[in-house]
Write an enzyme that holds these catalytic residues in place. Sequence first.
Site, short mmCIF file in Angstrom:
data_model
loop_
_atom_site.label_atom_id
_atom_site.label_comp_id
_atom_site.label_asym_id
_atom_site.label_seq_id
_atom_site.Cartn_x
_atom_site.Cartn_y
_atom_site.Cartn_z
N HIS A 114 -66.75 -20.72 -39.47
CA HIS A 114 -66.07 -19.67 -40.23
C HIS A 114 -67.10 -18.59 -40.58
O HIS A 114 -68.21 -18.93 -41.01
CB HIS A 114 -65.45 -20.28 -41.49
CG HIS A 114 -64.66 -19.27 -42.26
ND1 HIS A 114 -63.42 -18.83 -41.84
CD2 HIS A 114 -64.94 -18.59 -43.40
CE1 HIS A 114 -62.97 -17.92 -42.70
NE2 HIS A 114 -63.88 -17.77 -43.65
N ASP A 146 -60.80 -30.69 -42.64
CA ASP A 146 -59.91 -31.64 -43.31
C ASP A 146 -58.54 -30.99 -43.44
O ASP A 146 -58.25 -30.01 -42.75
CB ASP A 146 -60.51 -32.10 -44.65
CG ASP A 146 -60.64 -30.96 -45.65
OD1 ASP A 146 -60.09 -29.87 -45.38
OD2 ASP A 146 -61.27 -31.17 -46.70
N VAL A 149 -57.55 -25.51 -45.77
CA VAL A 149 -57.90 -24.39 -44.89
C VAL A 149 -59.32 -23.92 -45.21
O VAL A 149 -59.59 -23.52 -46.34
CB VAL A 149 -56.90 -23.23 -45.04
CG1 VAL A 149 -57.31 -22.05 -44.17
CG2 VAL A 149 -55.50 -23.69 -44.68
C1 GAR Z 1 -66.11 -15.91 -34.89
O1 GAR Z 1 -66.69 -14.94 -35.72
C2 GAR Z 1 -65.61 -17.08 -35.72
O2 GAR Z 1 -66.44 -17.38 -36.82
C3 GAR Z 1 -64.27 -16.56 -36.19
O3 GAR Z 1 -63.74 -15.91 -35.07
C4 GAR Z 1 -64.80 -15.39 -34.27
C5 GAR Z 1 -64.60 -15.90 -32.87
O4 GAR Z 1 -65.51 -15.34 -31.99
N1 GAR Z 1 -63.44 -17.62 -36.65
C6 GAR Z 1 -62.61 -17.51 -37.67
O5 GAR Z 1 -62.47 -16.49 -38.31
C7 GAR Z 1 -61.84 -18.78 -37.99
N2 GAR Z 1 -61.19 -18.66 -39.24
P1 GAR Z 1 -65.69 -15.91 -30.52
O6 GAR Z 1 -64.29 -16.08 -29.93
O7 GAR Z 1 -66.43 -14.84 -29.82
O8 GAR Z 1 -66.45 -17.21 -30.58
#
Ligand code: GAR
Length: 223
Positions: A114, A146, A149
């Site tokens: 995250h 878990d 969220v």
């Molecule tokens: C990343 O920054 C990840 O942390 C975020 O989406 C991006 C995906 O990048 N995830 C979330 O926000 C989950 N809640 P990627 O597809 O290039 O790995």
Amino acid sequence: MASRAALRLGVLISGSGTNLQAIIDAIERGEVNAQIAVVVSNRPGAPGLERARRGGFPTSVIDHRRFSSREEFDRALAAELKARQVALVVCAGFMRVLTAVMVREFPNRIMNIHPSLLPAFRGLDAQKAALDYGVRLAGCTVHFVDEGVDEGPIIIQAAVPVYPADTDDDLRRRILEQEHRIYPRAIGLFEQGRLTVAGRRVLIGDLPGPRPGRYLISPPLDG
Ligand code: GAR
């Protein structure tokens, strides 16, 4: 060469898959004893799927729009992961909330990344939320999933400074660079059997002791 069998990963994506790529690269460099058993996307057009195909990894599309509930989607997802004998599920930019169906199928065997220093800024657009809030340090977190969220026990975090002139995109990129470092590390620790979940805390075996003076202060004290 590691004598253990490579850990079988099921990587879940929804978008560009740069974290997936970082994991593939770390495996190829021999830093993580794992193999990608399958890459699953809930979006048929996710660019990360193309990355996976180029690398020769099995892919599967489970379009969430075909299911009438999150639970039904999760049942299909769990079935696919089990059919591929996945030992660790890795959410890498996977933009679906998992239900108890998945969490109970893979207890303490699902990780997520995250783009915030949890528990700050859960949910969508965490980087923009951090910028709008005016924090001086932002970052990213790898945690076990878990039933909450963005809430499960935290494995590893990286902090980055926020600069006054930053745009959302600047901060997103600065955080992403650290994501690519900490996610392979978390998977490696898991594969080495060094992670133990004790309530909210994750105990990590054989870590070096505290190293004095290694702090990140933003803005810096000098200048
Ligand atoms: C990343 O920054 C990840 O942390 C975020 O989406 C991006 C995906 O990048 N995830 C979330 O926000 C989950 N809640 P990627 O597809 O290039 O790995």
